[in-house]
Design a protein around this motif. Structure first.
Motif, PDB file in Angstrom:
ATOM      1  N   ARG A   1     -10.969  11.778  -5.532  1.00 30.22           N
ATOM      2  CA  ARG A   1      -9.659  11.250  -5.921  1.00 30.22           C
ATOM      3  C   ARG A   1      -9.427  11.401  -7.415  1.00 30.22           C
ATOM      4  O   ARG A   1     -10.287  11.110  -8.225  1.00 30.22           O
ATOM      5  CB  ARG A   1      -9.571   9.765  -5.585  1.00 30.22           C
ATOM      6  CG  ARG A   1      -9.300   9.524  -4.155  1.00 30.22           C
ATOM      7  CD  ARG A   1      -8.713   8.137  -4.000  1.00 30.22           C
ATOM      8  NE  ARG A   1      -8.065   8.058  -2.732  1.00 30.22           N
ATOM      9  CZ  ARG A   1      -8.430   7.240  -1.769  1.00 30.22           C
ATOM     10  NH1 ARG A   1      -9.417   6.409  -1.968  1.00 30.22           N
ATOM     11  NH2 ARG A   1      -7.803   7.235  -0.633  1.00 30.22           N
TER      12      ARG A   1
ATOM     13  N   GLU B   1      -2.843   9.353   4.124  1.00 34.04           N
ATOM     14  CA  GLU B   1      -3.910   8.407   4.499  1.00 34.04           C
ATOM     15  C   GLU B   1      -3.376   6.977   4.592  1.00 34.04           C
ATOM     16  O   GLU B   1      -3.731   6.234   5.502  1.00 34.04           O
ATOM     17  CB  GLU B   1      -5.062   8.467   3.491  1.00 34.04           C
ATOM     18  CG  GLU B   1      -5.926   9.695   3.613  1.00 34.04           C
ATOM     19  CD  GLU B   1      -6.832   9.666   4.838  1.00 34.04           C
ATOM     20  OE1 GLU B   1      -7.048   8.593   5.436  1.00 34.04           O
ATOM     21  OE2 GLU B   1      -7.325  10.742   5.190  1.00 34.04           O
ATOM     22  N   GLU B   2      -2.548   6.596   3.634  1.00 36.23           N
ATOM     23  CA  GLU B   2      -1.987   5.244   3.649  1.00 36.23           C
ATOM     24  C   GLU B   2      -1.056   5.046   4.842  1.00 36.23           C
ATOM     25  O   GLU B   2      -1.057   3.984   5.464  1.00 36.23           O
ATOM     26  CB  GLU B   2      -1.251   4.940   2.340  1.00 36.23           C
ATOM     27  CG  GLU B   2      -2.171   4.808   1.140  1.00 36.23           C
ATOM     28  CD  GLU B   2      -3.145   3.637   1.218  1.00 36.23           C
ATOM     29  OE1 GLU B   2      -3.070   2.786   2.125  1.00 36.23           O
ATOM     30  OE2 GLU B   2      -4.018   3.565   0.335  1.00 36.23           O
TER      31      GLU B   2
ATOM     32  N   SER C   1      -2.076  13.664  -0.227  1.00 34.92           N
ATOM     33  CA  SER C   1      -3.125  13.393   0.751  1.00 34.92           C
ATOM     34  C   SER C   1      -3.328  11.888   0.903  1.00 34.92           C
ATOM     35  O   SER C   1      -3.441  11.366   2.012  1.00 34.92           O
ATOM     36  CB  SER C   1      -4.426  14.076   0.318  1.00 34.92           C
ATOM     37  OG  SER C   1      -5.456  13.795   1.220  1.00 34.92           O
ATOM     38  N   ASP C   2      -3.345  11.195  -0.227  1.00 37.37           N
ATOM     39  CA  ASP C   2      -3.484   9.743  -0.214  1.00 37.37           C
ATOM     40  C   ASP C   2      -2.308   9.085   0.499  1.00 37.37           C
ATOM     41  O   ASP C   2      -2.487   8.114   1.232  1.00 37.37           O
ATOM     42  CB  ASP C   2      -3.622   9.217  -1.644  1.00 37.37           C
ATOM     43  CG  ASP C   2      -3.936   7.742  -1.679  1.00 37.37           C
ATOM     44  OD1 ASP C   2      -4.931   7.331  -1.050  1.00 37.37           O
ATOM     45  OD2 ASP C   2      -3.178   6.993  -2.326  1.00 37.37           O
ATOM     46  N   SER C   3      -1.105   9.623   0.310  1.00 32.94           N
ATOM     47  CA  SER C   3       0.073   9.061   0.980  1.00 32.94           C
ATOM     48  C   SER C   3      -0.057   9.172   2.493  1.00 32.94           C
ATOM     49  O   SER C   3       0.233   8.211   3.220  1.00 32.94           O
ATOM     50  CB  SER C   3       1.344   9.774   0.506  1.00 32.94           C
ATOM     51  OG  SER C   3       1.586   9.515  -0.858  1.00 32.94           O
TER      52      SER C   3
ATOM     53  N   ARG D   1      -2.113  15.340   6.487  1.00 33.93           N
ATOM     54  CA  ARG D   1      -3.353  15.189   5.719  1.00 33.93           C
ATOM     55  C   ARG D   1      -4.279  16.364   5.954  1.00 33.93           C
ATOM     56  O   ARG D   1      -4.830  16.941   5.010  1.00 33.93           O
ATOM     57  CB  ARG D   1      -4.042  13.875   6.119  1.00 33.93           C
ATOM     58  CG  ARG D   1      -5.385  13.671   5.432  1.00 33.93           C
ATOM     59  CD  ARG D   1      -6.357  12.857   6.240  1.00 33.93           C
ATOM     60  NE  ARG D   1      -6.509  13.369   7.584  1.00 33.93           N
ATOM     61  CZ  ARG D   1      -6.830  12.635   8.636  1.00 33.93           C
ATOM     62  NH1 ARG D   1      -7.028  11.344   8.510  1.00 33.93           N
ATOM     63  NH2 ARG D   1      -6.960  13.167   9.831  1.00 33.93           N
TER      64      ARG D   1
ATOM     65  N   ARG E   1      -7.237   3.542  -7.117  1.00 31.91           N
ATOM     66  CA  ARG E   1      -6.343   2.670  -6.346  1.00 31.91           C
ATOM     67  C   ARG E   1      -6.004   1.449  -7.173  1.00 31.91           C
ATOM     68  O   ARG E   1      -6.858   0.878  -7.838  1.00 31.91           O
ATOM     69  CB  ARG E   1      -7.012   2.226  -5.056  1.00 31.91           C
ATOM     70  CG  ARG E   1      -7.085   3.321  -4.054  1.00 31.91           C
ATOM     71  CD  ARG E   1      -7.600   2.739  -2.753  1.00 31.91           C
ATOM     72  NE  ARG E   1      -7.740   3.795  -1.798  1.00 31.91           N
ATOM     73  CZ  ARG E   1      -6.824   4.053  -0.866  1.00 31.91           C
ATOM     74  NH1 ARG E   1      -5.763   3.321  -0.778  1.00 31.91           N
ATOM     75  NH2 ARG E   1      -7.002   5.035  -0.028  1.00 31.91           N
TER      76      ARG E   1
ATOM     77  N   ARG F   1       0.837  -1.210   0.000  1.00 31.43           N
ATOM     78  CA  ARG F   1       0.000   0.000   0.000  1.00 31.43           C
ATOM     79  C   ARG F   1       0.867   1.254   0.000  1.00 31.43           C
ATOM     80  O   ARG F   1       0.575   2.231  -0.690  1.00 31.43           O
ATOM     81  CB  ARG F   1      -0.913   0.002   1.226  1.00 31.43           C
ATOM     82  CG  ARG F   1      -1.992  -1.059   1.164  1.00 31.43           C
ATOM     83  CD  ARG F   1      -2.696  -1.237   2.457  1.00 31.43           C
ATOM     84  NE  ARG F   1      -3.437  -0.028   2.826  1.00 31.43           N
ATOM     85  CZ  ARG F   1      -4.194   0.048   3.904  1.00 31.43           C
ATOM     86  NH1 ARG F   1      -4.313  -0.981   4.717  1.00 31.43           N
ATOM     87  NH2 ARG F   1      -4.843   1.156   4.170  1.00 31.43           N
TER      88      ARG F   1
ATOM     89  N   ARG G   1       2.137   6.652  -6.972  1.00 29.28           N
ATOM     90  CA  ARG G   1       1.167   7.684  -7.372  1.00 29.28           C
ATOM     91  C   ARG G   1       1.751   9.080  -7.148  1.00 29.28           C
ATOM     92  O   ARG G   1       1.569   9.978  -7.972  1.00 29.28           O
ATOM     93  CB  ARG G   1      -0.144   7.510  -6.616  1.00 29.28           C
ATOM     94  CG  ARG G   1      -0.924   6.277  -7.064  1.00 29.28           C
ATOM     95  CD  ARG G   1      -2.306   6.216  -6.446  1.00 29.28           C
ATOM     96  NE  ARG G   1      -2.319   6.092  -5.001  1.00 29.28           N
ATOM     97  CZ  ARG G   1      -2.267   4.952  -4.339  1.00 29.28           C
ATOM     98  NH1 ARG G   1      -2.180   3.802  -4.995  1.00 29.28           N
ATOM     99  NH2 ARG G   1      -2.309   4.934  -3.022  1.00 29.28           N
TER     100      ARG G   1
ATOM    101  N   ALA H   1       1.272   4.035  -3.010  1.00 29.10           N
ATOM    102  CA  ALA H   1       1.061   5.469  -2.749  1.00 29.10           C
ATOM    103  C   ALA H   1       2.276   6.270  -3.220  1.00 29.10           C
ATOM    104  O   ALA H   1       2.129   7.351  -3.808  1.00 29.10           O
ATOM    105  CB  ALA H   1       0.807   5.716  -1.265  1.00 29.10           C
TER     106      ALA H   1
ATOM    107  N   ASP I   1      -3.526  15.569  -4.350  1.00 29.06           N
ATOM    108  CA  ASP I   1      -4.298  14.342  -4.198  1.00 29.06           C
ATOM    109  C   ASP I   1      -3.400  13.177  -3.798  1.00 29.06           C
ATOM    110  O   ASP I   1      -3.705  12.434  -2.864  1.00 29.06           O
ATOM    111  CB  ASP I   1      -5.031  14.039  -5.507  1.00 29.06           C
ATOM    112  CG  ASP I   1      -5.856  12.775  -5.426  1.00 29.06           C
ATOM    113  OD1 ASP I   1      -6.800  12.735  -4.619  1.00 29.06           O
ATOM    114  OD2 ASP I   1      -5.544  11.828  -6.178  1.00 29.06           O
TER     115      ASP I   1
END
Length: 169
Positions: free
Chosen positions: A77, A33-34, A29-31, A64, A81, A7, A14, A11, A26
């Protein structure tokens, strides 16, 4: 392969592929979150390295949250994913040498990520390029509130690196 490390490497991929302010925000932020999800999934409460992991989770939540104030953060997003079983998107590069624990090659971390030390190393391996990417974005393409959000989030990502470099695997 560790699903959690997969995961984090997804990330990171991405983040590396993100172009343009909205995509970078984006992916960053996802990083964060992961990082939160991986640390939250870790349940070994007996290891001393868990204290830095909990502190790193706090920094990830702060990072985040800082990005939530960026006006250019898309409401949905930008990316889809990828399956957790995807190959690591990280290149075999000298930047991820064994000389720096926080810069180890995440492909090797798939084999090493067991328990808190492995999780800490994998999170640190994502937070270093996250901090660098956000700082670069703040200097080059972000303005106003977007710049402030990137600078703040970069500081939180750098704090994760510092916390987990001291914890060491």
């Amino acid at each position: 392969m560790s699903t959690n490390v997969g995961r984090l490497t997804a990330a990171a991929g991405r983040l590396r592929q993100a172009t343009g302010l909205a995509a970078v925000l984006d992916a960053a932020s996802d990083s964060f979150e992961e990082i939160l999800a991986v640390i939250g999934d870790h349940e070994d409460t007996t290891a001393a390295v868990d204290i830095p992991l909990v502190m790193a989770a706090t920094q990830a939540a702060n990072g985040r949250d800082a990005l939530l104030f960026a006006p250019s953060l898309p409401p949905r997003r930008v990316h889809q994913r990828r399956p957790e079983t995807a190959q690591s998107p990280w290149p075999d590069a000298a930047a991820f040498s064994d000389q720096h624990p926080q810069r180890r090659n995440p492909r090797r971390l798939h084999r090493q990520a067991t328990g808190a030390p492995g999780i800490a190393a994998a999170v640190a391996a994502l937070s270093m390029p996250l901090a660098t990417h956000l700082a670069h974005t703040a200097r080059t393409i972000a303005t106003g509130a977007d710049r402030a959000a990137c600078q703040d989030a970069a500081g939180y990502a750098q704090a994760i690196c510092g916390l987990l470099a001291r914890a060491g695997p």
